[in-house]
Motif scaffolding. Sequence first.
Motif, PDB file in Angstrom:
ATOM      1  N   GLU A 126       0.857  -1.188   0.000  1.00  0.00           N
ATOM      2  CA  GLU A 126       0.000   0.000   0.000  1.00  0.00           C
ATOM      3  C   GLU A 126       0.893   1.238   0.000  1.00  0.00           C
ATOM      4  N   ALA A 156     -11.300  -2.004  -4.189  1.00  0.00           N
ATOM      5  CA  ALA A 156      -9.929  -2.329  -4.578  1.00  0.00           C
ATOM      6  C   ALA A 156      -9.429  -3.561  -3.838  1.00  0.00           C
ATOM      7  N   THR A 160      -8.603  -7.434  -5.536  1.00  0.00           N
ATOM      8  CA  THR A 160      -7.147  -7.507  -5.698  1.00  0.00           C
ATOM      9  C   THR A 160      -6.609  -8.658  -4.856  1.00  0.00           C
ATOM     10  N   LEU A 165      -2.050  -1.430  -3.730  1.00  0.00           N
ATOM     11  CA  LEU A 165      -2.857  -0.243  -3.997  1.00  0.00           C
ATOM     12  C   LEU A 165      -1.961   0.988  -3.920  1.00  0.00           C
ATOM     13  N   ASP A 186      -5.273  -0.034  -8.323  1.00  0.00           N
ATOM     14  CA  ASP A 186      -5.060  -1.368  -7.774  1.00  0.00           C
ATOM     15  C   ASP A 186      -4.483  -2.282  -8.841  1.00  0.00           C
TER      16      ASP A 186
END
Length: 403
Positions: A126, A156, A160, A165, A186
Amino acid sequence: MVGTIAPEGEALTTGSATRTAPGDGTGTAAGEAPQVDRVAVLLHDLRTPLAAMRTAAEMIGADPTTQRQASALRTLEMAIDALLSMTTQGLAGEAPEGEDACDAAADILSVCELFSAEARVRGLAERRDVAAALSSYQVADPLALRRILSVLYDNALKYTAEGGLVLTARVAGEDGARELELSLADTGIGIPDEERPLLFRARRRGELARDTATGSGLGLWSASRLAVAQGGRLELAESSPKGSRFSLRLPLRPFEGGAVRGAGGTMRSWREAPNIRCLVRRRLLVVDDNEANRRMMEAMLGAFGCDTLLASSGREALDLLAREQVDAVLLDINMPGMDGIETLAEIRAREGAGRLPVLGITAATLSAREREGLSGFDLLLEKPVLPAALFSALDRAIAGRAG
């Protein structure tokens, strides 16, 4: 004013008013009122268990915790606070304003933190790039921004399986017409060309989405409508089998609140740990017709070192006060039969009880005029009552009595 958005032709509710969506052409139907009332009752009743959860989380956090536990508690508190904020707005019919207003950067980061725990558990990377300039601006309805971004994050993560992300947010536009420009990318399943027209339609999901994860088909539709209601727009910027990127633009206005920041300029989204000490052997009377509320208060007061008496009605409270000595009374204002105001009048009328601290507790958000009408109470607390606020109020009331 933000209301509940419904599919075209269905009822929209904004506060206590009800109207129909564009394209219907009809006025308010008489049969809609009970439905609106049921929603209001549901929102009101949700506040009790949510407040109990918030209180339990804060009390756990008052004890020593590991870094991982503390992070999980912050996530839990953020989720509960978001739900409480939604119920408050749903009951009031408009976005709440007050001392807790945050800048746009703080609102965005609060949602990121809410979903970062799930990303970590699933092994997803992330990355966030939130421009510092956003701390000088805010959106008209912070709750709408958080709801839209929550939908984007939820989708997302839902679609995923590996990768990660990337969120970026910055200030765009010219002076006098500043906008939030936000994107969330994503590495999920992507959206086939033939399914893209369904994205922002209510209860419509593409075949690929249905085969990958469950859903109602309302998230992106609702988020898009919220964005338009704020004078902005939500779009699918790009998509391929390697992932998707959504873009959001919302109008910005200068933020005058002065965001609270910690050392090094980092955003501090949460209250500092309350300075709660022991109110040793204080005896307190809790009066509330709701058993869950009574037990929640009993748990909090027990953590402060207090002894607690419980009463489910104003009459029962008066009977207890006739034979028991207490240091203060926590009195629910809205009770059936003898309400809090009538109970207070009886307490004040009793000889020798004139200086007994009585704290009024209400589930309603009170205006300044309504507070004036409750001036007989020593202090007023609004539900959900959190431990730090309760302790501070009791400390002030009991200290004032001693002085």
